[in-house]
Design a protein around this motif. Sequence first.
Motif, PDB file in Angstrom:
ATOM      1  N   SER A  60      55.326  51.099  32.810  1.00  0.00           N
ATOM      2  CA  SER A  60      55.126  50.745  34.222  1.00  0.00           C
ATOM      3  C   SER A  60      53.648  50.765  34.593  1.00  0.00           C
ATOM      4  CB  SER A  60      55.912  51.706  35.123  1.00  0.00           C
ATOM      5  OG  SER A  60      55.500  53.044  34.917  1.00  0.00           O
ATOM      6  N   ALA A  61      52.907  51.732  34.039  1.00  0.00           N
ATOM      7  CA  ALA A  61      51.476  51.823  34.335  1.00  0.00           C
ATOM      8  C   ALA A  61      50.728  50.641  33.730  1.00  0.00           C
ATOM      9  CB  ALA A  61      50.906  53.135  33.801  1.00  0.00           C
ATOM     10  N   LEU A  62      51.091  50.268  32.497  1.00  0.00           N
ATOM     11  CA  LEU A  62      50.435  49.135  31.840  1.00  0.00           C
ATOM     12  C   LEU A  62      50.797  47.819  32.516  1.00  0.00           C
ATOM     13  CD1 LEU A  62      50.814  50.122  28.075  1.00  0.00           C
ATOM     14  CD2 LEU A  62      48.838  50.421  29.566  1.00  0.00           C
ATOM     15  N   LEU A  63      52.041  47.698  32.998  1.00  0.00           N
ATOM     16  CA  LEU A  63      52.448  46.497  33.733  1.00  0.00           C
ATOM     17  C   LEU A  63      51.649  46.379  35.024  1.00  0.00           C
ATOM     18  CD1 LEU A  63      54.318  44.059  34.054  1.00  0.00           C
ATOM     19  CD2 LEU A  63      55.982  45.584  35.158  1.00  0.00           C
ATOM     20  N   PHE A  64      51.448  47.498  35.702  1.00  0.00           N
ATOM     21  CA  PHE A  64      50.641  47.503  36.927  1.00  0.00           C
ATOM     22  C   PHE A  64      49.221  47.027  36.636  1.00  0.00           C
ATOM     23  CE2 PHE A  64      47.331  50.081  39.037  1.00  0.00           C
ATOM     24  CZ  PHE A  64      47.366  49.488  40.291  1.00  0.00           C
ATOM     25  N   LEU A  65      48.630  47.510  35.534  1.00  0.00           N
ATOM     26  CA  LEU A  65      47.267  47.130  35.190  1.00  0.00           C
ATOM     27  C   LEU A  65      47.188  45.655  34.785  1.00  0.00           C
ATOM     28  CD1 LEU A  65      46.180  50.332  33.257  1.00  0.00           C
ATOM     29  CD2 LEU A  65      45.228  49.505  35.419  1.00  0.00           C
ATOM     30  N   PHE A  66      48.248  45.147  34.139  1.00  0.00           N
ATOM     31  CA  PHE A  66      48.296  43.720  33.805  1.00  0.00           C
ATOM     32  C   PHE A  66      48.279  42.885  35.081  1.00  0.00           C
ATOM     33  CE2 PHE A  66      50.699  39.803  33.280  1.00  0.00           C
ATOM     34  CZ  PHE A  66      50.082  39.223  32.175  1.00  0.00           C
ATOM     35  N   ILE A  67      49.122  43.273  36.054  1.00  0.00           N
ATOM     36  CA  ILE A  67      49.191  42.539  37.319  1.00  0.00           C
ATOM     37  C   ILE A  67      47.871  42.656  38.077  1.00  0.00           C
ATOM     38  CG2 ILE A  67      50.344  42.426  39.566  1.00  0.00           C
ATOM     39  CD1 ILE A  67      52.894  43.403  38.141  1.00  0.00           C
ATOM     40  N   ALA A  68      47.301  43.865  38.082  1.00  0.00           N
ATOM     41  CA  ALA A  68      46.017  44.074  38.762  1.00  0.00           C
ATOM     42  C   ALA A  68      44.926  43.223  38.116  1.00  0.00           C
ATOM     43  CB  ALA A  68      45.636  45.551  38.725  1.00  0.00           C
ATOM     44  N   GLY A  69      44.915  43.163  36.782  1.00  0.00           N
ATOM     45  CA  GLY A  69      43.945  42.333  36.076  1.00  0.00           C
ATOM     46  C   GLY A  69      44.134  40.865  36.382  1.00  0.00           C
ATOM     47  N   PHE A  70      45.409  40.440  36.476  1.00  0.00           N
ATOM     48  CA  PHE A  70      45.720  39.039  36.797  1.00  0.00           C
ATOM     49  C   PHE A  70      45.162  38.677  38.172  1.00  0.00           C
ATOM     50  CE2 PHE A  70      48.300  35.625  38.498  1.00  0.00           C
ATOM     51  CZ  PHE A  70      48.461  34.762  37.415  1.00  0.00           C
ATOM     52  N   ILE A  71      45.445  39.521  39.169  1.00  0.00           N
ATOM     53  CA  ILE A  71      44.983  39.250  40.535  1.00  0.00           C
ATOM     54  C   ILE A  71      43.463  39.350  40.619  1.00  0.00           C
ATOM     55  CG2 ILE A  71      45.084  40.032  42.938  1.00  0.00           C
ATOM     56  CD1 ILE A  71      47.925  41.051  42.337  1.00  0.00           C
ATOM     57  N   GLY A  72      42.916  40.398  40.007  1.00  0.00           N
ATOM     58  CA  GLY A  72      41.471  40.594  40.059  1.00  0.00           C
ATOM     59  C   GLY A  72      40.702  39.501  39.355  1.00  0.00           C
ATOM     60  N   SER A  73      41.262  38.957  38.278  1.00  0.00           N
ATOM     61  CA  SER A  73      40.562  37.930  37.514  1.00  0.00           C
ATOM     62  C   SER A  73      40.439  36.629  38.289  1.00  0.00           C
ATOM     63  CB  SER A  73      41.286  37.667  36.198  1.00  0.00           C
ATOM     64  OG  SER A  73      42.532  37.040  36.436  1.00  0.00           O
ATOM     65  N   MET A  74      41.402  36.358  39.162  1.00  0.00           N
ATOM     66  CA  MET A  74      41.302  35.156  39.992  1.00  0.00           C
ATOM     67  C   MET A  74      40.080  35.259  40.896  1.00  0.00           C
ATOM     68  SD  MET A  74      45.213  34.042  40.868  1.00  0.00           S
ATOM     69  CE  MET A  74      45.806  35.624  41.455  1.00  0.00           C
ATOM     70  N   ALA A  75      39.741  36.496  41.276  1.00  0.00           N
ATOM     71  CA  ALA A  75      38.535  36.706  42.069  1.00  0.00           C
ATOM     72  C   ALA A  75      37.285  36.485  41.228  1.00  0.00           C
ATOM     73  CB  ALA A  75      38.532  38.117  42.654  1.00  0.00           C
ATOM     74  N   LEU A  76      37.388  36.696  39.915  1.00  0.00           N
ATOM     75  CA  LEU A  76      36.235  36.446  39.043  1.00  0.00           C
ATOM     76  C   LEU A  76      35.815  34.990  39.090  1.00  0.00           C
ATOM     77  CD1 LEU A  76      37.260  38.433  35.804  1.00  0.00           C
ATOM     78  CD2 LEU A  76      35.640  39.145  37.548  1.00  0.00           C
ATOM     79  N   VAL A  77      36.798  34.096  39.220  1.00  0.00           N
ATOM     80  CA  VAL A  77      36.523  32.669  39.200  1.00  0.00           C
ATOM     81  C   VAL A  77      36.042  32.179  40.557  1.00  0.00           C
ATOM     82  CG1 VAL A  77      37.516  30.406  38.668  1.00  0.00           C
ATOM     83  CG2 VAL A  77      38.287  32.413  37.418  1.00  0.00           C
ATOM     84  N   LEU A  78      36.402  32.871  41.619  1.00  0.00           N
ATOM     85  CA  LEU A  78      35.997  32.462  42.973  1.00  0.00           C
ATOM     86  C   LEU A  78      34.636  33.049  43.333  1.00  0.00           C
ATOM     87  CD1 LEU A  78      39.264  32.748  45.086  1.00  0.00           C
ATOM     88  CD2 LEU A  78      37.836  30.716  44.860  1.00  0.00           C
ATOM     89  N   PRO A  79      33.637  32.218  43.610  1.00  0.00           N
ATOM     90  CA  PRO A  79      32.339  32.744  44.039  1.00  0.00           C
ATOM     91  C   PRO A  79      32.474  33.528  45.346  1.00  0.00           C
ATOM     92  CG  PRO A  79      32.194  30.422  43.468  1.00  0.00           C
ATOM     93  CD  PRO A  79      33.651  30.762  43.522  1.00  0.00           C
ATOM     94  N   GLY A  80      31.803  34.669  45.405  1.00  0.00           N
ATOM     95  CA  GLY A  80      31.795  35.455  46.635  1.00  0.00           C
ATOM     96  C   GLY A  80      32.876  36.498  46.705  1.00  0.00           C
ATOM     97  N   LEU A  81      33.914  36.380  45.888  1.00  0.00           N
ATOM     98  CA  LEU A  81      35.007  37.350  45.906  1.00  0.00           C
ATOM     99  C   LEU A  81      34.938  38.162  44.624  1.00  0.00           C
ATOM    100  CD1 LEU A  81      37.414  38.353  47.537  1.00  0.00           C
ATOM    101  CD2 LEU A  81      38.833  36.674  46.351  1.00  0.00           C
ATOM    102  N   SER A  82      34.690  39.463  44.749  1.00  0.00           N
ATOM    103  CA  SER A  82      34.461  40.306  43.591  1.00  0.00           C
ATOM    104  C   SER A  82      35.760  40.829  43.006  1.00  0.00           C
ATOM    105  CB  SER A  82      33.564  41.490  43.984  1.00  0.00           C
ATOM    106  OG  SER A  82      33.530  42.453  42.960  1.00  0.00           O
ATOM    107  N   GLY A  83      35.909  40.665  41.689  1.00  0.00           N
ATOM    108  CA  GLY A  83      37.057  41.230  41.005  1.00  0.00           C
ATOM    109  C   GLY A  83      37.074  42.740  41.097  1.00  0.00           C
ATOM    110  N   SER A  84      35.881  43.350  41.124  1.00  0.00           N
ATOM    111  CA  SER A  84      35.794  44.806  41.242  1.00  0.00           C
ATOM    112  C   SER A  84      36.375  45.293  42.567  1.00  0.00           C
ATOM    113  CB  SER A  84      34.331  45.261  41.117  1.00  0.00           C
ATOM    114  OG  SER A  84      33.796  44.892  39.868  1.00  0.00           O
ATOM    115  N   VAL A  85      36.107  44.556  43.650  1.00  0.00           N
ATOM    116  CA  VAL A  85      36.633  44.934  44.962  1.00  0.00           C
ATOM    117  C   VAL A  85      38.158  44.817  44.977  1.00  0.00           C
ATOM    118  CG1 VAL A  85      36.737  44.261  47.402  1.00  0.00           C
ATOM    119  CG2 VAL A  85      34.536  44.388  46.231  1.00  0.00           C
ATOM    120  N   ILE A  86      38.691  43.755  44.374  1.00  0.00           N
ATOM    121  CA  ILE A  86      40.145  43.582  44.321  1.00  0.00           C
ATOM    122  C   ILE A  86      40.781  44.721  43.532  1.00  0.00           C
ATOM    123  CG2 ILE A  86      42.017  42.089  43.561  1.00  0.00           C
ATOM    124  CD1 ILE A  86      40.431  41.020  45.938  1.00  0.00           C
ATOM    125  N   LEU A  87      40.201  45.068  42.387  1.00  0.00           N
ATOM    126  CA  LEU A  87      40.719  46.185  41.597  1.00  0.00           C
ATOM    127  C   LEU A  87      40.613  47.493  42.370  1.00  0.00           C
ATOM    128  CD1 LEU A  87      39.313  45.405  38.020  1.00  0.00           C
ATOM    129  CD2 LEU A  87      41.633  45.058  38.864  1.00  0.00           C
TER     130      LEU A  87
END
Length: 281
Positions: free
Chosen positions: A146-173
């Motif tokens: 469950s913890a690893l699944l949460f981190l997978f989902i968090a990485g998925f959501i946060g990574s979309m911010a990596l591609v968007l200028p101005g939106l930090s993946g670190s902030v989403i995480l």
Amino acid sequence: MIRWLNIFRGFLMGIVELVPGISSGTLALLLGIYDELLISIQKLFTKDFKKAAGFVFPLIIGMAIAILSMSSIINYFLVNHTIIIHWFFLGLVFGVIPMMFKLGNYKYEFKWIHYILIFLTIIGMYVLNNVKSEVQEVMQVDTSFSALLFLFIAGFIGSMALVLPGLSGSVILLILGAYPIVIYAISEFTSFNFEVLPILFATGFGIMFGIIFASKFIHYLLTHYTYLTYAFIIGLLLGSSFPIFHGFPTNGLQWVLSVILFLFGLGLSYSVSRRNNKETI
């Protein structure tokens, strides 16, 4: 053909991604490789794999080198010279905005709806900044499914911010509560604690799939809703000032250094973005 220069570009993108509030997508815009990055990510699963891999993989290598080698140095400046270093990053972000307006051909294409979108995006970034969680110290990690699944989902959501200028993946995480876990895992891995590998793999796979999805979606928007997308990105860039800003200087020397670094970041960002995007503006 391998784009060896992208290792250096990826290194710079990795450094800014270590700072909550700064997006590697912003730096990709500044370096003039944003559109090519989106296209190359999509081509990784086509017959043009070799060409796309020659562009993307050096970026990944550079980012990995930066994250593993610069995390301690960046953390030192963020902890001991917080205000000064963030004013420099503010200058970097603001310096890209004039180029974005020109790419969006705002004089002829921007209507009232574009400026409303910019305003609403800035408000959204302000709200997002105010709901982020505080960084809590992590002393051990949970590697249950469950913890690893949460981190997978968090990485998925946060990574979309990596591609968007101005939106930090670190902030989403940070908002999702995964940031301190990931930072702890990276720190432990660099100390040769391989028990955290499941954490890094789960987050890494989430990031990989998220980037693939986000690149396709953003490229679609840029193709079919070009100027609305540019307006949205401008709003993200302006709104990113909220998580970057950490207050005003508290003494004369700090004021001088902060203003100098802000102007240096502003001038550096503006000149580099114009030079690297001169073929499109």
